[in-house]
Design a protein around this motif. Sequence first.
Motif, PDB file in Angstrom:
ATOM      1  N   LEU A 191       0.839  -1.191   0.000  1.00  0.00           N
ATOM      2  CA  LEU A 191       0.000   0.000   0.000  1.00  0.00           C
ATOM      3  C   LEU A 191       0.879   1.247   0.000  1.00  0.00           C
ATOM      4  N   THR A 192       0.517   2.200  -0.821  1.00  0.00           N
ATOM      5  CA  THR A 192       1.303   3.429  -0.941  1.00  0.00           C
ATOM      6  C   THR A 192       0.707   4.509  -0.043  1.00  0.00           C
ATOM      7  N   ALA A 193       1.497   4.947   0.939  1.00  0.00           N
ATOM      8  CA  ALA A 193       1.059   5.968   1.893  1.00  0.00           C
ATOM      9  C   ALA A 193       1.047   7.341   1.230  1.00  0.00           C
ATOM     10  N   GLU A 197       5.647   6.449   0.749  1.00  0.00           N
ATOM     11  CA  GLU A 197       6.195   5.236   1.370  1.00  0.00           C
ATOM     12  C   GLU A 197       5.300   4.039   1.058  1.00  0.00           C
ATOM     13  N   VAL A 198       5.912   2.891   0.795  1.00  0.00           N
ATOM     14  CA  VAL A 198       5.163   1.663   0.559  1.00  0.00           C
ATOM     15  C   VAL A 198       5.118   0.858   1.851  1.00  0.00           C
ATOM     16  N   ILE A 199       3.919   0.576   2.316  1.00  0.00           N
ATOM     17  CA  ILE A 199       3.703  -0.224   3.519  1.00  0.00           C
ATOM     18  C   ILE A 199       3.322  -1.619   3.070  1.00  0.00           C
ATOM     19  N   ALA A 200       4.076  -2.619   3.511  1.00  0.00           N
ATOM     20  CA  ALA A 200       3.895  -3.979   2.996  1.00  0.00           C
ATOM     21  C   ALA A 200       3.591  -4.960   4.112  1.00  0.00           C
ATOM     22  N   GLY A 212      -2.268  -0.930  -3.983  1.00  0.00           N
ATOM     23  CA  GLY A 212      -3.077   0.266  -4.159  1.00  0.00           C
ATOM     24  C   GLY A 212      -2.733   1.331  -3.143  1.00  0.00           C
ATOM     25  N   PRO A 213      -3.408   2.469  -3.201  1.00  0.00           N
ATOM     26  CA  PRO A 213      -3.177   3.528  -2.215  1.00  0.00           C
ATOM     27  C   PRO A 213      -3.654   3.105  -0.829  1.00  0.00           C
ATOM     28  N   LEU A 214      -2.919   3.520   0.187  1.00  0.00           N
ATOM     29  CA  LEU A 214      -3.292   3.226   1.579  1.00  0.00           C
ATOM     30  C   LEU A 214      -4.700   3.727   1.874  1.00  0.00           C
ATOM     31  N   HIS A 226     -17.161   1.412  -2.378  1.00  0.00           N
ATOM     32  CA  HIS A 226     -17.196   0.172  -3.144  1.00  0.00           C
ATOM     33  C   HIS A 226     -15.866  -0.010  -3.866  1.00  0.00           C
ATOM     34  N   ARG A 227     -15.421  -1.229  -4.009  1.00  0.00           N
ATOM     35  CA  ARG A 227     -14.132  -1.475  -4.634  1.00  0.00           C
ATOM     36  C   ARG A 227     -14.074  -0.948  -6.060  1.00  0.00           C
ATOM     37  N   ASP A 228     -15.217  -0.877  -6.747  1.00  0.00           N
ATOM     38  CA  ASP A 228     -15.225  -0.368  -8.115  1.00  0.00           C
ATOM     39  C   ASP A 228     -14.805   1.096  -8.183  1.00  0.00           C
ATOM     40  N   ASP A 229     -14.909   1.808  -7.071  1.00  0.00           N
ATOM     41  CA  ASP A 229     -14.567   3.227  -7.040  1.00  0.00           C
ATOM     42  C   ASP A 229     -13.177   3.476  -6.476  1.00  0.00           C
ATOM     43  N   LEU A 230     -12.418   2.411  -6.256  1.00  0.00           N
ATOM     44  CA  LEU A 230     -11.114   2.524  -5.609  1.00  0.00           C
ATOM     45  C   LEU A 230     -10.007   1.951  -6.492  1.00  0.00           C
ATOM     46  N   ALA A 231      -8.799   2.435  -6.283  1.00  0.00           N
ATOM     47  CA  ALA A 231      -7.652   1.984  -7.080  1.00  0.00           C
ATOM     48  C   ALA A 231      -6.901   0.862  -6.368  1.00  0.00           C
ATOM     49  N   VAL A 232      -7.641  -0.083  -5.812  1.00  0.00           N
ATOM     50  CA  VAL A 232      -7.047  -1.257  -5.167  1.00  0.00           C
ATOM     51  C   VAL A 232      -7.166  -2.426  -6.131  1.00  0.00           C
TER      52      VAL A 232
END
Length: 264
Positions: A191-193, A197-200, A212-214, A226-232
Amino acid sequence: MSDAAAVLDDLRSESNELDVIVAELTAAQWAGPTPAERWTVAHQIAHLTWTDEVALLAVTDPDAFAAEAAKAQADPGTFVDRAAEEIVATAPQALLRRWRDGRDRLQQVLRAAPPGARIPWYGPPMSVASMATARLMETWAHGQDIADALGVVREPAARLRHVARIGVRARDYAFFVRGIKPPGQEFRVELTAPGGEVIAYGPEDAAQRVTGPLHDFCLLVTQRAHRDDLAVRAVGADADRWLDIAQAFAGPPGPGRAPAGGAR
């Protein structure tokens, strides 16, 4: 600084940020609806107030908390709503004072707890750091409901890593609570903070991955978008299924949010 103290500092910051949003609201705004069905802004703060007070009871009087937990077990489907309804009748400024007082007292007793203390809760007993993390997650999630209702855009903060950690640790619970056998292998979650920073979490060589973004991941696991609206994004069938059912909170599966037509 201990892990617990650091989380408590972040919890205080999260609470203060929400306080700024609600402190000057009109009576009509307090009574306005939020995305949670039948819950107004006042219901959201009433729920946070009740949960802080119950957490305070768990730390200071475990026997009294056990009696409260027994009431919840007898009525698991409605006790949270009922508790909010009992408090929401309070006038807005009195409710605001009660919320502030409860969260301040909880901060004090958690900071004073002895090392290694275990706090009884509705599930397994919790450490001080875990209790503070759970309170931060709820404060942020219900604060998001309020922000959405008022049209307030909040800047993502690095302290969201605490929310993400709960979401990752609750992966198997999300499967169990739906009667699905959890995957046998860990996922890699990256996850990108907000600062880059990438949190893994999980092994680097895991076959299935979530990225995806944190901020988006936290919205997903608290079911505030909803997941459809997110960049995960997910790689692997089990990881993809998890993104449909993920929840960072205890209790039955939530209804989630309908897609609004965003990222995906």
